[in-house]
Write a protein that holds these residues in place. Structure first.
Motif, short mmCIF file in Angstrom:
data_model
loop_
_atom_site.label_atom_id
_atom_site.label_comp_id
_atom_site.label_asym_id
_atom_site.label_seq_id
_atom_site.Cartn_x
_atom_site.Cartn_y
_atom_site.Cartn_z
N TYR A 16 0.84 -1.20 0.00
CA TYR A 16 0.00 0.00 0.00
C TYR A 16 0.88 1.25 0.00
O TYR A 16 0.89 2.02 0.96
N PRO A 17 1.62 1.49 -1.09
CA PRO A 17 2.61 2.57 -1.12
C PRO A 17 2.04 3.97 -1.01
O PRO A 17 2.76 4.89 -0.59
N ASN A 18 0.78 4.16 -1.37
CA ASN A 18 0.17 5.49 -1.28
C ASN A 18 -0.60 5.69 0.03
O ASN A 18 -1.13 6.77 0.27
N TRP A 19 -0.67 4.65 0.85
CA TRP A 19 -1.32 4.75 2.16
C TRP A 19 -0.30 4.99 3.26
O TRP A 19 -0.48 5.87 4.10
N TYR A 20 0.76 4.16 3.25
CA TYR A 20 1.74 4.18 4.33
C TYR A 20 3.12 4.51 3.76
O TYR A 20 3.69 3.74 2.99
N TRP A 21 3.66 5.64 4.16
CA TRP A 21 4.96 6.08 3.66
C TRP A 21 5.55 7.10 4.63
O TRP A 21 4.84 7.70 5.45
N MET A 22 6.83 7.31 4.52
CA MET A 22 7.51 8.34 5.32
C MET A 22 8.83 8.71 4.65
O MET A 22 9.36 7.96 3.82
N PHE A 23 9.33 9.87 5.02
CA PHE A 23 10.64 10.33 4.58
C PHE A 23 11.51 10.50 5.81
O PHE A 23 11.07 11.07 6.82
N PRO A 67 -4.75 6.85 7.07
CA PRO A 67 -5.73 6.71 5.99
C PRO A 67 -7.15 6.79 6.54
O PRO A 67 -7.43 6.28 7.63
N ALA A 68 -8.03 7.43 5.80
CA ALA A 68 -9.42 7.63 6.26
C ALA A 68 -10.28 6.44 5.87
O ALA A 68 -11.11 6.51 4.95
N PHE A 69 -10.10 5.32 6.57
CA PHE A 69 -10.90 4.13 6.30
C PHE A 69 -12.30 4.29 6.88
O PHE A 69 -12.48 4.87 7.95
N LEU A 70 -13.28 3.73 6.18
CA LEU A 70 -14.67 3.79 6.63
C LEU A 70 -15.15 2.42 7.09
O LEU A 70 -14.71 1.39 6.58
N CYS A 71 -16.03 2.44 8.05
CA CYS A 71 -16.65 1.21 8.54
C CYS A 71 -17.41 0.54 7.40
O CYS A 71 -18.18 1.20 6.68
N GLU A 72 -17.18 -0.75 7.21
CA GLU A 72 -17.81 -1.48 6.11
C GLU A 72 -19.32 -1.64 6.29
O GLU A 72 -20.03 -2.01 5.35
N ILE A 73 -19.82 -1.34 7.50
CA ILE A 73 -21.24 -1.53 7.77
C ILE A 73 -22.01 -0.22 7.77
O ILE A 73 -23.07 -0.10 7.14
N CYS A 74 -21.47 0.81 8.45
CA CYS A 74 -22.24 2.06 8.59
C CYS A 74 -21.59 3.27 7.92
O CYS A 74 -22.18 4.35 7.90
N ASN A 75 -20.38 3.10 7.39
CA ASN A 75 -19.65 4.17 6.70
C ASN A 75 -19.16 5.29 7.61
O ASN A 75 -18.74 6.34 7.12
N LYS A 76 -19.18 5.08 8.91
CA LYS A 76 -18.53 6.01 9.82
C LYS A 76 -17.03 5.70 9.83
O LYS A 76 -16.59 4.73 9.22
N SER A 77 -16.23 6.50 10.52
CA SER A 77 -14.79 6.27 10.58
C SER A 77 -14.50 4.91 11.22
O SER A 77 -15.01 4.60 12.30
N ALA A 78 -13.68 4.11 10.55
CA ALA A 78 -13.32 2.79 11.07
C ALA A 78 -12.31 2.92 12.19
O ALA A 78 -11.44 3.79 12.17
N GLU A 79 -12.42 2.04 13.19
CA GLU A 79 -11.50 2.03 14.33
C GLU A 79 -10.88 0.66 14.56
O GLU A 79 -9.91 0.54 15.32
N THR A 80 -11.42 -0.36 13.91
CA THR A 80 -11.03 -1.74 14.17
C THR A 80 -10.77 -2.46 12.86
O THR A 80 -11.43 -2.20 11.85
N ILE A 81 -9.78 -3.37 12.88
CA ILE A 81 -9.49 -4.17 11.70
C ILE A 81 -9.55 -5.65 12.07
O ILE A 81 -9.16 -6.04 13.18
N CYS A 82 -10.05 -6.46 11.17
CA CYS A 82 -10.13 -7.91 11.40
C CYS A 82 -8.82 -8.56 10.94
O CYS A 82 -8.40 -8.37 9.80
#
Length: 221
Positions: free
Chosen positions: A52-59, A160-175
């Motif tokens: 995911y090169p455009n999600w996670y990066w640093m200089f 990254p601004a991930f959305l909840c797969e169920i309600c489309n609010k901001s995601a906080e948890t990953i499976c």
């Protein structure tokens, strides 16, 4: 999923995407750090996730006298460390391992950066040879002055601004089983939770390419 993150320059605070950061950072570094007793020559390096090169990066800037082992420790601290796994850099035809074994062809990470890096060089790094997290490193340029006693983080992606797969609010948890993302209010509705009748597979979503892998939940401060 099309998603590009931006990050703030540690020196001036301006926001840039990864693709537009290099020229700004070289200028900002030159304006901030002048050759002195507390600076040294080094490299500006872009580090990004292979997946995911455009999600996670640093200089980062790395002094020429620092070793690959120093960079290994830095990457573990900021993005990766969970269980003390083995890691390795792959530069050209050589493998530099955190645990080199006699006779297996691997090299020690005690090699200094100035001995092996040059502008334009691209190489890779793997943390954990089982549930691997792979990074790519691009040597952007040589810098005439950077702090001589540390690897300096000068820009890192905002989460990254991930959305909840169920309600489309901001995601906080990953499976950790399927990679699905939910808000805490929808955790019980996630398909893996329903199937397993348990929430053991849910992990906090953090700003790291290792989020959701091997129970990783640490986040650099």
């Amino acid at each position: 999923m099309t998603l590009n993150t931006k990050g703030p320059c540690a020196q001036c605070g301006k926001m840039y995407s990864k693709s537009k950061a290099s020229s700004h950072l070289l200028q900002c570094i030159a304006e901030t750090f002048a050759p002195s007793e507390s600076t040294t020559e080094g490299y500006l390096i872009c580090v990004s996730s292979c997946d995911y090169p455009n999600w996670y990066w640093m200089f980062i800037t790395v002094p020429k006298d620092f070793t690959l082992k120093d960079v290994d420790y830095f990457l573990r601290d900021i993005w990766l460390e969970c269980c003390g796994h083995m890691s390795a850099f792959y530069i050209g035809d050589l493998d530099y391992s955190s645990y080199p074994m006699t006779g297996d062809g691997t090299q020690s990470m005690n090699k200094k950066m100035g001995q092996i890096l040059s502008p334009g060089l691209k190489f890779t790094y793997t943390y954990d040879m089982g549930s691997s997290t792979e990074l790519k490193l691009d040597v952007v340029a040589t810098v005439t002055a950077c702090p001589d006693d540390e690897i300096m983080l000068i820009m890192k992606n905002e989460p990254p601004a991930f959305l909840c797969e169920i309600c489309n609010k901001s995601a906080e948890t990953i499976c950790t089983l399927c990679g699905g993302k939910t808000c805490k209010g929808c955790n019980e509705k996630h398909s893996c939770v329903i199937k397993e009748e348990d929430t053991y597979m849910l992990s906090n979503l953090v700003n790291s390419p290792r989020t959701g892998v091997c129970g990783y939940e640490c986040e650099y401060e």
